[in-house]
Design a protein around this motif. Structure first.
Motif, short mmCIF file in Angstrom:
data_model
loop_
_atom_site.label_atom_id
_atom_site.label_comp_id
_atom_site.label_asym_id
_atom_site.label_seq_id
_atom_site.Cartn_x
_atom_site.Cartn_y
_atom_site.Cartn_z
N SER A 30 0.81 -1.22 0.00
CA SER A 30 0.00 0.00 0.00
C SER A 30 0.84 1.26 0.00
N GLU B 66 2.89 2.03 2.49
CA GLU B 66 3.16 2.40 3.87
C GLU B 66 4.21 1.44 4.42
N PRO C 143 -7.45 15.37 -2.29
CA PRO C 143 -7.20 13.95 -2.57
C PRO C 143 -6.58 13.74 -3.95
N GLU D 59 -4.96 10.22 -4.67
CA GLU D 59 -4.76 8.79 -4.97
C GLU D 59 -5.39 7.93 -3.89
N ARG E 146 -5.02 3.90 -2.50
CA ARG E 146 -4.30 2.62 -2.58
C ARG E 146 -4.94 1.62 -1.64
N VAL F 188 -5.75 3.48 1.77
CA VAL F 188 -4.95 4.68 1.98
C VAL F 188 -5.42 5.75 1.00
N ILE F 189 -5.85 6.89 1.54
CA ILE F 189 -6.26 8.02 0.72
C ILE F 189 -5.17 9.08 0.84
N GLN F 190 -4.42 9.26 -0.24
CA GLN F 190 -3.30 10.19 -0.22
C GLN F 190 -3.73 11.57 -0.72
N HIS F 191 -3.09 12.60 -0.17
CA HIS F 191 -3.42 13.98 -0.50
C HIS F 191 -2.18 14.76 -0.91
N GLU G 87 1.69 11.98 7.85
CA GLU G 87 2.08 13.22 7.20
C GLU G 87 3.27 13.01 6.27
N ARG H 19 -1.75 11.39 4.47
CA ARG H 19 -2.47 10.17 4.13
C ARG H 19 -3.46 9.82 5.24
N VAL I 236 -5.29 6.71 6.64
CA VAL I 236 -5.13 5.25 6.58
C VAL I 236 -6.28 4.60 7.33
#
Length: 237
Positions: free
Chosen positions: A67, A69, A99, A101, A103, A114-117, A222, A226, A228
């Motif tokens: 993912s 991480e 936002p 991505e 994963r 995982v929502i990445q910003h 950070e 993200r 999680v």
């Protein structure tokens, strides 16, 4: 009665002096060698720069999992209850967060979303199960065909078109996920869909569609920002 001759005493005295002299000379030679190998101390006030061979910390980074991480342990205790971060709903010191991505990965006993910003800072967030998920702003129902919906709201986000010059310097220019994007190509067992909505009034909403209401855990990471979410699977219930 035994007596020592003058000649014998003289020889013993000379031998003692000779041995002592050799020992002292040897010590002085060792000190000279040690001084040659040891660099002189820097002048007072001068900064010392260490070379690679002087490093005392291991800077090796752990391998990332599927993912993206580094931890394969749950991010917290699993629960089906409402979760709010300590400072919810404060916007916080955030810059250009939106936002970019989603994963996913499956681990032993749980799966991870995982929502990445983009941007930087530490936004506040909350999560809860809802029977009637809706689109923020318009209030239209969200129906992805999943049996249960976990809503995650992040406070302190901003759409790219609303960023001023100072904020733009804190973003990586990554494109934002389009409003209402439904992500279904997930490496998961329980999660069917993740819906991402564009920031609305400084908050972003995400709907996670599941096969049923399952215990979950959530946290914020950070650099980059993200959210999680770990979802407990059947073999750990």
């Amino acid at each position: 009665m035994n007596t020592s001759s003058p000649t014998r005493n003289t020889r013993l005295s000379l031998a003692t002096v000779l041995v002592a002299g050799l020992f002292i000379a040897g010590c002085g030679q060792d000190d000279d060698v040690a001084d040659e190998e040891r660099p002189p101390p820097p002048p007072a006030g001068e900064e010392v720069t260490l070379g690679p061979e002087d490093d005392i910390e291991d800077e090796t980074e752990p391998d990332e999992d599927a993912s993206g991480e580094v931890s394969t342990e749950p991010v917290g205790e699993f629960s089906t209850e409402l979760y709010e971060s300590e400072d919810w709903p404060a916007f916080g010191e955030t810059y250009g967060i939106y936002p970019t991505e989603v994963r996913s990965a499956v681990f032993d006993g749980f799966e991870r979303i995982v929502i990445q910003h983009s941007g930087s800072g530490a936004p506040s967030y909350m999560a809860q199960y809802t029977d009637e998920p809706v689109e923020p702003g318009r209030g239209q129902p969200v129906d992805t065909g999943d049996a249960a919906y976990l809503e995650v709201i992040v406070s302190g986000t901003t759409p790219p078109e609303m960023l001023d010059d100072d904020d733009l310097r804190n973003t990586d220019d990554t494109e934002m996920l389009e409003h209402g994007t439904q992500i279904t190509d997930l490496e998961t067992e329980a999660t069917g869909t993740v819906v991402s909505f564009a920031p609305w009034e400084a908050t972003s909403n995400y709907i996670i569609g599941l096969d049923e209401q399952r215990p979950y855990a959530i946290t914020l990471l950070e650099d980059p920002v993200r959210i999680v979410i770990d979802i407990q699977l059947d073999d750990q219930e």
